[in-house]
Design a protein around this motif. Structure first.
Motif, PDB file in Angstrom:
ATOM      1  N   ASP A  49     -10.744   1.965  -6.492  1.00  0.00           N
ATOM      2  CA  ASP A  49      -9.298   1.337  -6.865  1.00  0.00           C
ATOM      3  C   ASP A  49      -8.252   2.300  -6.263  1.00  0.00           C
ATOM      4  O   ASP A  49      -7.101   1.900  -5.743  1.00  0.00           O
ATOM      5  N   LEU A  50      -8.543   3.844  -6.286  1.00  0.00           N
ATOM      6  CA  LEU A  50      -7.200   4.834  -5.751  1.00  0.00           C
ATOM      7  C   LEU A  50      -7.292   4.369  -4.518  1.00  0.00           C
ATOM      8  O   LEU A  50      -6.020   4.646  -3.840  1.00  0.00           O
ATOM      9  N   ILE A  51      -8.247   4.321  -3.738  1.00  0.00           N
ATOM     10  CA  ILE A  51      -8.583   4.128  -2.147  1.00  0.00           C
ATOM     11  C   ILE A  51      -7.540   2.931  -1.943  1.00  0.00           C
ATOM     12  O   ILE A  51      -6.773   2.822  -1.038  1.00  0.00           O
ATOM     13  N   HIS A  52      -7.869   1.953  -2.670  1.00  0.00           N
ATOM     14  CA  HIS A  52      -7.074   0.466  -2.419  1.00  0.00           C
ATOM     15  C   HIS A  52      -5.606   1.130  -2.443  1.00  0.00           C
ATOM     16  O   HIS A  52      -4.747   0.245  -1.887  1.00  0.00           O
ATOM     17  N   ASN A  66      -0.316   0.926   7.331  1.00  0.00           N
ATOM     18  CA  ASN A  66      -1.435   1.003   6.387  1.00  0.00           C
ATOM     19  C   ASN A  66      -2.335  -0.157   6.843  1.00  0.00           C
ATOM     20  O   ASN A  66      -2.102  -1.328   7.175  1.00  0.00           O
ATOM     21  N   ALA A  67      -3.516  -0.006   6.302  1.00  0.00           N
ATOM     22  CA  ALA A  67      -4.483  -0.924   6.884  1.00  0.00           C
ATOM     23  C   ALA A  67      -4.636  -1.947   5.516  1.00  0.00           C
ATOM     24  O   ALA A  67      -5.265  -3.187   5.848  1.00  0.00           O
ATOM     25  N   TYR A  68      -3.933  -1.749   4.381  1.00  0.00           N
ATOM     26  CA  TYR A  68      -4.139  -2.560   3.225  1.00  0.00           C
ATOM     27  C   TYR A  68      -2.862  -2.467   2.367  1.00  0.00           C
ATOM     28  O   TYR A  68      -2.425  -1.602   2.177  1.00  0.00           O
ATOM     29  N   SER A  69      -2.514  -3.685   1.752  1.00  0.00           N
ATOM     30  CA  SER A  69      -1.515  -3.765   0.898  1.00  0.00           C
ATOM     31  C   SER A  69      -1.963  -4.728  -0.017  1.00  0.00           C
ATOM     32  O   SER A  69      -2.159  -5.892   0.280  1.00  0.00           O
ATOM     33  N   GLN A  70      -1.789  -4.275  -1.460  1.00  0.00           N
ATOM     34  CA  GLN A  70      -2.097  -5.022  -2.609  1.00  0.00           C
ATOM     35  C   GLN A  70      -1.019  -6.283  -2.898  1.00  0.00           C
ATOM     36  O   GLN A  70      -1.447  -7.087  -3.733  1.00  0.00           O
ATOM     37  N   ALA A  71      -0.049  -6.211  -2.335  1.00  0.00           N
ATOM     38  CA  ALA A  71       1.157  -7.125  -2.692  1.00  0.00           C
ATOM     39  C   ALA A  71       0.713  -8.576  -2.362  1.00  0.00           C
ATOM     40  O   ALA A  71       0.304  -8.709  -1.260  1.00  0.00           O
ATOM     41  N   PRO A  72       1.016  -9.395  -3.314  1.00  0.00           N
ATOM     42  CA  PRO A  72       0.880 -10.856  -2.923  1.00  0.00           C
ATOM     43  C   PRO A  72       1.895 -11.467  -2.160  1.00  0.00           C
ATOM     44  O   PRO A  72       2.818 -11.148  -1.977  1.00  0.00           O
ATOM     45  N   LYS A 125       0.808  -7.699   4.336  1.00  0.00           N
ATOM     46  CA  LYS A 125       0.041  -7.950   3.228  1.00  0.00           C
ATOM     47  C   LYS A 125      -1.373  -8.216   3.448  1.00  0.00           C
ATOM     48  O   LYS A 125      -1.979  -8.745   4.389  1.00  0.00           O
ATOM     49  N   GLY A 126      -2.374  -7.807   2.282  1.00  0.00           N
ATOM     50  CA  GLY A 126      -3.712  -7.883   2.498  1.00  0.00           C
ATOM     51  C   GLY A 126      -4.040  -6.884   3.445  1.00  0.00           C
ATOM     52  O   GLY A 126      -3.400  -5.863   3.820  1.00  0.00           O
ATOM     53  N   ILE A 127      -5.342  -7.046   3.906  1.00  0.00           N
ATOM     54  CA  ILE A 127      -5.878  -6.490   4.821  1.00  0.00           C
ATOM     55  C   ILE A 127      -5.296  -6.463   6.116  1.00  0.00           C
ATOM     56  O   ILE A 127      -4.957  -7.698   6.715  1.00  0.00           O
ATOM     57  N   ASN A 128      -5.076  -5.544   6.969  1.00  0.00           N
ATOM     58  CA  ASN A 128      -4.551  -5.573   8.350  1.00  0.00           C
ATOM     59  C   ASN A 128      -5.721  -5.544   9.155  1.00  0.00           C
ATOM     60  O   ASN A 128      -6.235  -4.497   9.872  1.00  0.00           O
ATOM     61  N   PRO A 129      -6.198  -6.566   9.772  1.00  0.00           N
ATOM     62  CA  PRO A 129      -7.488  -6.693  10.510  1.00  0.00           C
ATOM     63  C   PRO A 129      -7.263  -5.891  11.767  1.00  0.00           C
ATOM     64  O   PRO A 129      -8.331  -5.726  12.535  1.00  0.00           O
TER      65      PRO A 129
END
Ligand SMILES: *Cc1c(COP(=O)(O)O)cnc(C)c1O
Length: 480
Positions: free
Chosen positions: A430-433, A51-57, A86-90
Motif C-alpha cells: 500500500d505504501l509503495i502504491h 511516476n509509474a502509478y497514480s491512485q487518483a480516479p 492516472k492509474g498505471i503508466n504502462p
C-alpha cells in the motif's frame, strides 16, 4: 413524394459542404499533427521522471460526449490530465506490475500509417500487400518457434483471443461436443492464466474435466504427475484430449518442461497447447533457448508481441499446426463475399479468426522489426533477465525473502516480519502504491501474500530498479 434531381443535387451539395470537416486540409493536418507531436514529445521527454502509478480516479464529467465541436489542444489537455496521468503508466519503465507493457515508438509510426491508409488486411484479395506483410510476420514467428511452414497463424488483439482461437482448434480437431464434453479431460497447471479458463467457458467446454497437474518447486508442471493422471483417466474411461502448458507463467514466470510434456502428448495423441504470451520471446536469448526445447512440438502456441517485443497494446499471436482444425471454426463464405474467394490456397486472416474487418496489426510489428533489426530486442530481453537477478540479490541484502530462482523475469518477495506477515506485506505494498514512483503488484500463492516483480518494459533500466529499491526501503522504514 417525387424528389426532383434538382432538389436532390441541391441537398447533396449542402450535405457535402456540412460534412467536409471530416477531411482535414493540409494546413489542418500540419497543425493537428504538430499539436499531437508536441504533446507526445512532452510525454516522452518526461517519461523517466514521471511516476509509474497514480491512485487518483478519472473524472467522467470531463469526458462526456455532447456532440459539439471542440479545440484539439483542449482535448489533448483532457487526455494528458485525465488519462495519461492516472492509474498505471504502462509506457513507464517503472511499471513492474502484472505483466508490463511497452509502446515502442516505431510501432506508433506503423499504427499511424495503418490508420491513414486504412488497409484491409483480413483478405489477400482486398490488400495483397497488407495480408502478405502480416503473413511475413507470422512466418518469422513460425521459424522462431520451430513450426513448419504449413502451420497457420493469426495476429490477434492479444493473448486472450489468441488462446481462444487455439483452444477452439483443439476442440474441433478432437470433435469435443455433445455428450463427449463431460468425459473429456484437459490438463493444466494451477498457474494457468485466467484467459484459459475464460476461453474454455466461451467455447462451451465448461463441463469438460479440468485436472490441475502437480508443480515442482519452481512452479513448473511435473511431467511424471501429468503422465500418471492421463493413464488413470484412460483406465477410468475418460477421454483426455489436451494439455495446456505455460512457457512463462504469469504469476511466477515458470517455463514448463515442454520437451517432456510434448512427448507425453504425442504418446497419447493429445493436443499440446503452449501459452507463451508472456515468456515466448525469451527464446531469442541464447542463454534461454534450451529452456524452450520442445516448444516446437506444440500443436498450438500463443505469444504476445505487446509483452515480449515491447509493442503497444493490441497485438498477440496464435500459431496452429493443423490448418484444417482452425479453418473448421472460422472459415465462412458469405454471398456478399463471393468476389473474394478466388484463391483457395492462401489462408486469409479472416479464415482463422472470428474477426473479419480488423486493425492492420501487421505494420506495427513488421515496421519495428525491420527498422531496428532483432538485435536491440534481444539485448533488451537479456537486460530484463539480468535486472531481475540484480533486483533479487539487492532485496536479499535488505532482509527480504525472494521466490525460487526464476526461469525468466518474473519473481516475488516478501518481508519476514513475524506476526501477521500477510498484513505487513499488504501494508508495505500500500505504501509503495501511495508513493507511485514505481508500480508493483501482488499475488497469493498457497495463501501467502507476495509482492511480485515483473520486469519486461523496454524502458526498465538499472536506474529504475535502483529507484524501486530506494522506494521499497523507505516504505519498509515507515513500517518498522
Ligand atoms: C498476458 C497473458 C495472457 C493474456 O494475454 P492478453 O494479451 O492480456 O489478452 C495469457 N497468458 C499469459 C501467460 C499471459 O501472461
Amino acid at each position: 413524394m417525387n424528389t426532383t434531381i434538382e432538389s436532390l443535387l441541391g441537398k447533396i451539395k449542402e450535405l457535402q459542404e456540412r460534412s467536409s470537416d471530416l477531411e482535414f486540409s493540409q494546413k489542418d493536418r500540419d497543425e493537428a499533427l504538430g499539436q499531437v507531436h508536441a504533446y507526445a514529445t512532452e510525454f516522452l521527454d518526461a517519461i523517466h521522471h514521471t511516476n509509474a502509478y497514480s491512485q487518483a480516479p478519472s473524472n467522467p464529467e470531463l469526458m462526456r460526449l455532447d456532440g459539439k465541436k471542440k479545440d484539439l489542444n483542449e482535448l489533448l489537455r483532457i487526455y494528458k490530465e485525465e488519462v495519461a496521468r492516472k492509474g498505471i503508466n504502462p509506457a513507464s519503465g517503472g511499471h513492474l506490475g502484472y505483466i508490463p507493457g511497452g509502446g515502442i515508438y516505431a510501432s506508433a509510426l506503423g499504427d499511424y500509417l495503418a490508420d491513414v491508409t486504412n488497409e484491409f488486411s483480413g483478405m489477400h484479395f482486398a490488400s495483397p500487400g497488407a495480408a502478405q506483410m502480416e503473413d511475413s510476420v507470422i512466418d518469422w514467428l513460425k521459424d522462431l518457434f520451430g513450426f513448419p511452414g504449413s502451420a497457420v497463424g493469426n495476429l490477434t488483439s492479444g493473448g486472450s483471443i489468441a488462446n481462444l482461437i487455439a483452444l477452439v482448434a483443439a476442440r474441433d480437431q478432437h470433435e469435443i461436443k455433445g455428450e463427449k464434453i463431460m468425459k473429456s479431460v484437459i490438463y493444466l497447471s494451477a498457474q494457468a492464466h485466467h484467459s484459459i479458463q475464460k476461453a474454455l467457458r466461451i467455447i462451451g467446454l465448461s463441463d469438460a474435466i479440468l485436472r490441475e497437474v502437480k508443480l515442482d518447486g519452481g512452479f513448473r508442471m511435473d511431467p511424471k504427475s501429468l503422465a500418471k493422471l492421463i493413464r488413470s483417466d484412460i483406465e477410468e474411461g475418460f477421454h483426455p484430449f489436451m494439455v495446456i502448458s505455460a512457457a512463462g507463467s504469469t504469476d511466477t514466470g515458470a517455463v514448463d518442461p515442454m520437451d517432456s510434456i510434448g512427448r507425453i502428448c504425442k504418446n497419447h495423441g493429445l493436443w499440446f497447447h503452449v501459452d507463451a504470451a508472456y515468456g515466448g520471446f525469451f527464446i531469442l536469448i541464447d542463454s534461454k533457448r534450451e529452456m524452450f526445447k520442445g516448444i516446437e512440438m506444440a500443436d498450438s502456441l500463443v505469444v504476445d508481441p505487446h509483452k515480449g517485443l515491447f509493442m503497444p497494446y493490441g497485438i498477440g499471436v496464435v500459431l496452429v499446426k493443423d490448418k484444417k482444425a482452425v479453418m473448421q471454426s472460422h472459415h465462412y463464405v458469405a454471398n456478399y463475399m463471393q468476389d473474394a474467394v478466388k484463391e483457395d490456397e492462401v489462408v486469409n486472416a479472416a479464415d482463422v479468426s472470428p474477426e473479419l474487418t480488423k486493425h492492420f496489426r501487421g505494420l506495427r510489428a513488421w515496421l519495428p522489426l525491420q527498422y531496428h533489426g532483432i538485435e536491440p530486442f534481444k539485448a533488451c530481453l537479456e537486460e530484463k533477465i539480468m535486472l531481475t537477478e540484480y533486483f533479487r540479490q539487492r532485496l536479499i541484502e535488505m532482509g527480504f525473502r525472494v521466490g525460487p530462482e526464476p526461469d525468466l523475469s518474473v519473481s516475488y518477495f516478501y518481508f519476514p516480519s513475524g506476526g501477521d506477515e500477510n498484513q505487513f506485506n499488504q501494508d508495505l505494498l500500500d505504501l509503495i502504491h501511495k508513493d507511485g514512483r514505481v508500480f508493483l503488484s501482488s499475488t497469493l500463492i498457497e495463501g501467502q501474500f507476495l509482492i511480485r516483480i515483473a520486469i519486461l518494459a523496454f524502458r526498465t533500466k538499472l536506474d529504475t530498479v535502483n529507484r524501486a529499491l530506494e522506494m521499497i526501503s523507505q516504505a519498509l522504514e515507515k513500517l518498522r
